[in-house]
Design an enzyme around this catalytic site. Structure first.
Site, PDB file in Angstrom:
ATOM      1  CB  CYS A   8      24.727  33.285 104.499  1.00 39.68           C
ATOM      2  SG  CYS A   8      26.485  33.509 103.267  1.00 39.68           S
ATOM      3  CG  ASN A  11      28.812  37.824 100.341  1.00 38.17           C
ATOM      4  OD1 ASN A  11      29.594  38.720  99.524  1.00 38.17           O
ATOM      5  ND2 ASN A  11      27.971  36.976  99.622  1.00 38.17           N
ATOM      6  CB  CYS A  13      27.711  28.113 100.924  1.00 37.93           C
ATOM      7  SG  CYS A  13      29.135  28.029 100.778  1.00 37.93           S
ATOM      8  NE  ARG A  14      24.679  29.491 104.963  1.00 42.21           N
ATOM      9  CZ  ARG A  14      24.782  30.100 106.203  1.00 42.21           C
ATOM     10  NH1 ARG A  14      23.471  29.618 107.174  1.00 42.21           N
ATOM     11  NH2 ARG A  14      25.546  30.585 106.931  1.00 42.21           N
ATOM     12  CB  SER A  15      24.293  35.692 101.032  1.00 38.89           C
ATOM     13  OG  SER A  15      25.526  36.162 100.832  1.00 38.89           O
ATOM     14  CG  ASP A 125      27.269  27.062 107.016  1.00 41.03           C
ATOM     15  OD1 ASP A 125      28.068  27.089 105.289  1.00 41.03           O
ATOM     16  OD2 ASP A 125      28.201  28.237 107.094  1.00 41.03           O
TER      17      ASP A 125
HETATM   18  P1  4NP Z   1      28.318  30.792 103.830  1.00 42.63           P
HETATM   19  O1  4NP Z   1      28.800  29.982 104.224  1.00 42.63           O
HETATM   20  O2  4NP Z   1      27.718  31.428 104.758  1.00 42.63           O
HETATM   21  O3  4NP Z   1      26.664  30.308 103.178  1.00 42.63           O
HETATM   22  O4  4NP Z   1      28.568  31.875 102.636  1.00 42.63           O
HETATM   23  C1  4NP Z   1      30.132  29.680 104.774  1.00 42.63           C
HETATM   24  C2  4NP Z   1      31.587  30.241 103.822  1.00 42.63           C
HETATM   25  C3  4NP Z   1      32.027  29.755 105.133  1.00 42.63           C
HETATM   26  C4  4NP Z   1      32.468  30.015 105.654  1.00 42.63           C
HETATM   27  C5  4NP Z   1      31.270  29.990 106.322  1.00 42.63           C
HETATM   28  C6  4NP Z   1      30.682  29.453 106.031  1.00 42.63           C
HETATM   29  N1  4NP Z   1      34.117  30.222 106.306  1.00 42.63           N
HETATM   30  O5  4NP Z   1      34.321  29.799 107.647  1.00 42.63           O
HETATM   31  O6  4NP Z   1      34.686  30.627 105.956  1.00 42.63           O
END
Ligand code: 4NP
Length: 157
Positions: A8, A11, A13-15, A125
């Site tokens: 994702c 790294n 939340c989703r993955s 997200d």
């Molecule tokens: P993820 O969510 O891609 O599902 O881990 C996010 C977590 C942090 C950020 C973006 C998306 N960020 O911009 O810090």
């Protein structure tokens, strides 16, 4: 050994949720010694960090412990080390294509392509939303994990 990398943006939340859910499923099916599971992010902001507390909490309520996982960034060598490189959304998919060494593009998949009963094509997200978003994401991830395992059983095991 079949290997799966979930990807994702951050790294956190989703993955990492997909990593924890899929590893749990693989272990319950007695396949832990045949399928290797990992996750990574396209960005570098959260290298070395545990998953977001909201992601950990939502997974914990379904019996899955994400607390020992740590963030890392996707790298071109991942395409040689993993049979499946799985994107959560189209932006991740495009980013993966852009760093993929020639000849390995077929390893990249959209996660929800393995969940034909889920109408959405991307895992949204949840980072900037409320805690409810994490349960929606978990439902999608659980459905796609089952489909992915079926694909692996049919084509790899
Ligand atoms: P993820 O969510 O891609 O599902 O881990 C996010 C977590 C942090 C950020 C973006 C998306 N960020 O911009 O810090």
């Amino acid at each position: 050994m079949v290997s799966v990398l979930f990807v994702c943006l951050g790294n956190i939340c989703r993955s990492p949720t997909a990593e924890g859910v899929f590893r749990h499923l693989v272990a319950n099916e007695g396949l832990a010694d045949r399928i290797r599971v990992d996750s990574a992010g396209m960005g570098s902001w959260h290298i070395g960090q545990p998953p977001d507390k909201r992601a950990q909490g939502a997974a914990w309520r379904r019996g899955i412990d994400l607390s020992k996982q740590r963030g890392r960034q996707t790298k071109p060598q991942d395409f040689e080390r993993f049979d499946y490189v799985i994107a959560m959304d189209r932006a991740n998919f495009a980013s993966l294509k852009s760093i993929c060494p020639k000849g390995h593009e077929r390893r990249i998949h959209m996660f929800l392509d393995f969940a034909p009963d889920v109408p959405e094509s991307e895992v949204p997200d949840p980072y900037y939303g409320g805690p409810g978003g994490f349960d929606v994401v978990l439902d999608m991830i659980e459905a796609a994990s089952k489909g992915l395992l079926e694909d692996i059983r049919k084509t790899q095991l």
